[in-house]
Design an enzyme around this catalytic site. Structure first.
Site, PDB file in Angstrom:
ATOM      1  CG  HIS A 427      55.892  39.984  50.282  1.00 18.41           C
ATOM      2  ND1 HIS A 427      56.749  40.591  49.836  1.00 18.41           N
ATOM      3  CD2 HIS A 427      55.016  39.380  49.374  1.00 18.41           C
ATOM      4  CE1 HIS A 427      56.579  40.688  48.682  1.00 18.41           C
ATOM      5  NE2 HIS A 427      55.914  40.160  47.969  1.00 18.41           N
ATOM      6  CG  ASP A 499      52.075  39.982  47.005  1.00 14.82           C
ATOM      7  OD1 ASP A 499      51.734  39.752  48.459  1.00 14.82           O
ATOM      8  OD2 ASP A 499      53.092  41.021  46.862  1.00 14.82           O
ATOM      9  CD  GLU A 500      56.162  39.850  44.429  1.00 14.42           C
ATOM     10  OE1 GLU A 500      56.591  40.022  43.234  1.00 14.42           O
ATOM     11  OE2 GLU A 500      56.253  40.311  45.570  1.00 14.42           O
ATOM     12  CB  ALA A 501      53.143  32.722  48.704  1.00 11.08           C
TER      13      ALA A 501
END
Length: 792
Positions: A427, A499-501
């Site tokens: 992100h 998150d969400e890497a």
């Protein structure tokens, strides 16, 4: 169009002093027999049945079971009707459509089943839904029919319950309407406390001053009273705020309080200023809803006689605001704080950076080996935001250090600690877009020929960006940014996202996150991150894992192995951009496989959500508002409230004392309060939002129209839903029309404002006249309010 008004704003009808209090329905109404659903004893028939199946037969519309239904064949001209056991007068009809609704239908009545009278033609553009239709038949009827004109879809019509009532229901049972529910409440039955224009707020103890001032500021606009905050003195009806060691509930000193209301005084005791502020919010809710007006209201300012002992279940009761995808100016953040603080929310989590934008100013360091221009973060990525979804492109902007400091100050004044989030190592597109030095070979996305930074991405795509784990610039940049944020933030937490890497290898992810968490610890802060980072080497006994989705066992391992604490934000129970009702055109459905309604946000147990850990390892709960499609604070409120209130109660009230039916009853009273405040909330369908009214006293010359005015709060209602009339003390009757400056619209994410009714009557003779307004909503007991007109 405006979706919200400034804090504590009431409709224009309350700009002058208002008089008289809300009156209950007449006492004789309570003595009448309970209303009867005549359909239960009737016989149902229909023009057709879908597939001629018995489980779709007409008899299911009046079996008292909403799990069964009648369904028609696939033509528009179909009907279902109920023959009553014997002819009777009908007050109203309630149709519950589970899915295949009618877009257009006529409700009809008949005395013989052959000749039909149209009661009303109804056209609706939402489904599923419940229609409540006023009939008020003058003569007994024997049949009631739903005659379809146009179906919702290619299927037939489907009704789960067809209710026919002979009278409106009794007025709703009284409720204090306290949210979240206190640990212990005793209504002593004594005379209420009445606020006096010479009431003083007595602050006892140095820490009592701030909560006492907060209370006085909250009460002054609507009452018009001075309410001086003093340390000692005498006077009528005092409010005593005592803060000091041993004043709060034993074992719950940090945020607990006791509140005692007698006819002579109000006494609030707490061990800390935070506990006293919690008591202030409860005291505020005990006053009539009109206390939220920002202009004087001549109501009876009474508080019921109660004894309350209260404290929170969890220390963390938070709300996350995503300012990265679409920016919220300082004034809008304050508005969001105002609405949540009254429900004892005490953490404000600001998601300051993401792929779409960077919202916090960072100064140049004295030592800058890579020559990074940190001003580009806001100079470039402060001017970007979401460019798809939503009613308009995302709002751009950023907070200066002074802005951020003011948000922290204002949040603290309202009992909230600010938790800043710099999301990484994924992100991170906004940082990569603005800082050329970060675009090293291992960063993602990779540069294309001729590029010095990656392009801005305003879509909702996730998981495609990453810092470079092999670049020294990554760690130099992160250290300086975290140092700056830590220096600005007095609270104990720094949130690093995590998150969400998805494009970061596990090894690179672990290497970067371990370095970032160590940096936070070195700055004297407690690191927080989303649950993807739970498997890294978190600082021992000094980390918070925020769960949103995924592997709960990894969270338990972080608790049991690293001494981490947990904040719970499970998407099905706390993510407010998920649709709360399928009537909403925008919003997600992935978290719940459909709408995530108010019941989903209420009916869960935070203490038992992560298997294998003790409740003592749970810091608390947090609602999350992501900004892919939500724009401005009005829309943010519409998707957050009332679900944020459910989360606040999940974090405050002991699990054994929580009950969804009881919560809805208390919440039903809060609708008018939110309306008076100008909070833009969603009118949840399974909450019986209460209608309340207040009247303005008038003095007028003989022969002139009196202009007597009433203000009515009726959440989720349209003016067409409300019927109103006035009966005067001299026997005259007058029809009045209710109007509003803002009608409710679910597609437009807008709750209605308060309604206004104005009398046009002129009085020829001097004297004092009383007018009783009766407001009727189909399927509800009438609500009355009186006005006094003095004719000169």
């Amino acid at each position: 169009m405006p979706l919200t008004r400034p804090r504590r704003r009431l409709a224009a009808a309350l700009t002058a002093a208002l008089a008289a209090t809300l009156l209950a329905a007449p006492a004789q109404a309570a003595a009448q027999a309970a209303p009867v659903n005549l359909a239960l004893a009737g016989a149902a028939s229909a023009s057709s049945v879908e597939l001629d199946r018995a489980d779709f037969a007409a008899a299911h519309v009046n079996d008292g079971d909403t799990a069964t239904r009648w369904s028609s064949k696939y033509q528009d001209d179909n009907w279902v009707q109920i023959k009553l056991a014997q002819p009777a007068t009908v007050d109203h009809v309630k149709l519950t459509w589970p899915n295949a609704c009618a877009r257009d239908f006529v409700l009809q009545t008949s005395a013989d089943g052959a000749s039909w009278t149209d009661v009303v033609s109804v056209r609706r553009d939402t489904c599923p839904r419940t229609d409540v239709i006023e009939v008020r038949s003058a003569e007994p009827v024997a049949y009631v029919r739903m005659q379809g004109r146009q179906r919702w879809s290619a299927y037939g019509y489907s009704i789960s319950e067809f209710e026919i009532w002979d009278a409106p229901p009794a007025p709703p049972a009284p409720t204090l309407g306290l949210l979240p529910k206190p640990v212990s409440v005793e209504e002593t039955g004594g005379e209420p406390f009445a606020l006096h224009r010479n009431t003083r707020v007595l602050a006892s103890g140095a820490a009592a001053q701030a909560p006492a001032e907060y209370l006085a500021r909250a009460l002054r606009p609507a009452t018009g009273y001075r309410l001086p905050v003093v340390r000692n003195g005498r006077g009528p009806a005092p409010i005593l705020v005592e803060v000091g060691d041993g004043k709060g509930p034993q074992g719950h000193e940090a945020e607990g309080y006791t509140l005692t209301v007698t006819p002579r005084q109000v006494t609030l005791r707490a061990s800390t200023a935070a506990g006293a502020l919690n008591g202030v919010q409860t005291l505020r809710q005990l006053l009539p809803q009109w206390i939220e007006s920002d202009t004087p209201v001549a109501a009876a300012w009474t508080i019921p006689a109660v004894t309350i002992t209260d404290h929170p279940r969890f220390a963390h009761r938070g709300m996350m605001l995503d300012v990265a995808r679409s920016f919220y100016p300082v004034s809008e953040v304050k508005t969001y704080i105002d609405a949540a603080a009254q429900f004892k929310v005490n953490r404000l989590h600001l998601h300051l950076t993401d792929d779409q934008g960077w919202r916090i100013a960072v100064d140049q360091p004295a030592d800058n080996p890579s020559g990074i221009d940190y001003g580009l973060l806001t100079g470039v990525s402060g001017a970007t935001a979401m460019t798809d979804r939503g009613t308009e492109p995302g709002i751009t902007g950023f907070y200066t250090k002074a802005d951020y400091t003011e948000i922290i100050r204002y949040a603290a004044e309202n009992g909230m600690t600010v938790i800043p989030e710099i999301d990484m190592p994924g992100h991170t597109n906004a940082a990569l877009h603005s800082i050329p030095q970060l675009n090293t070979p291992g960063a993602r996305p990779q540069l294309q020929p001729g590029q010095t930074t990656v392009p801005h991405n305003g879509t909702g795509a996730v998981g495609y960006s990453s810092f470079d784990a092999d670049s020294p610039v990554t760690y130099e940049f992160v250290k300086h940014v975290l140092t700056e944020i830590a220096e600005l933030t007095p609270g104990p937490y720094l949130h690093i996202g995590g998150d969400e890497a998805h494009v970061t290898s596990h090894a690179d992810y672990t290497r970067m996150v371990d370095a970032f968490t160590k940096e936070v610890a070195a700055l004297g802060k407690t690191v927080a991150g989303w649950n993807e980072y739970a498997g890294t080497a978190l600082p021992q006994d000094n980390a918070v894992v925020q769960f949103w989705n995924g592997n709960r066992q990894a969270v338990a391992n972080a608790v049991n192995g690293r001494g981490a604490k947990v904040v719970l934000s499970p998407a099905p129970h706390t993510y407010v951009p998920q649709k709360q009702d399928l009537r909403q055109p925008q919003g997600g459905t992935w978290a719940c496989g459909g709408a995530c309604g108010l019941d989903r946000h209420y009916n869960w147990d935070p203490g038992a959500y992560i298997p294998g850990i003790q409740e003592s390892s749970v810091l608390g709960v947090e609602t999350a508002l992501w900004g892919e499609f939500i724009r401005r604070v009005g829309q943010a409120q519409y998707y957050s409230f009332p679900r944020l209130i459910a989360t606040a109660e999940a974090g405050w009230t002991p699990q054994a004392q929580r009950d969804y039916t009881d919560f809805r009853t208390r919440l039903s009273k809060a609708g008018g309060r939110l309306t008076v405040q100008g909070t833009n909330f969603f009118p949840t369908a399974d909450v019986a939002w209460r209608t309340e009214a207040l009247a303005e006293p008038v003095t007028v010359a003989a022969g002139q129209p009196s202009g007597a005015t009433w203000t009515v709060t009726a959440p989720g209602r349209a003016a067409a839903d409300l019927k109103a009339g006035v009966v005067w003390s001299d026997g005259r009757q007058e029809d009045v029309t209710l109007t509003t400056t803002r009608e409710a619209s679910i597609p437009d994410m807008r709750i209605n404002a308060a309604f206004t009714a104005t009398s046009a009557r002129a009085f020829d003779e001097p004297g004092t006249y009383t007018g009783t307004l009766s407001v009727r909503v189909p399927g509800e007991a009438p609500v009355e309010a009186r006005v006094t007109v003095t004719v000169r």
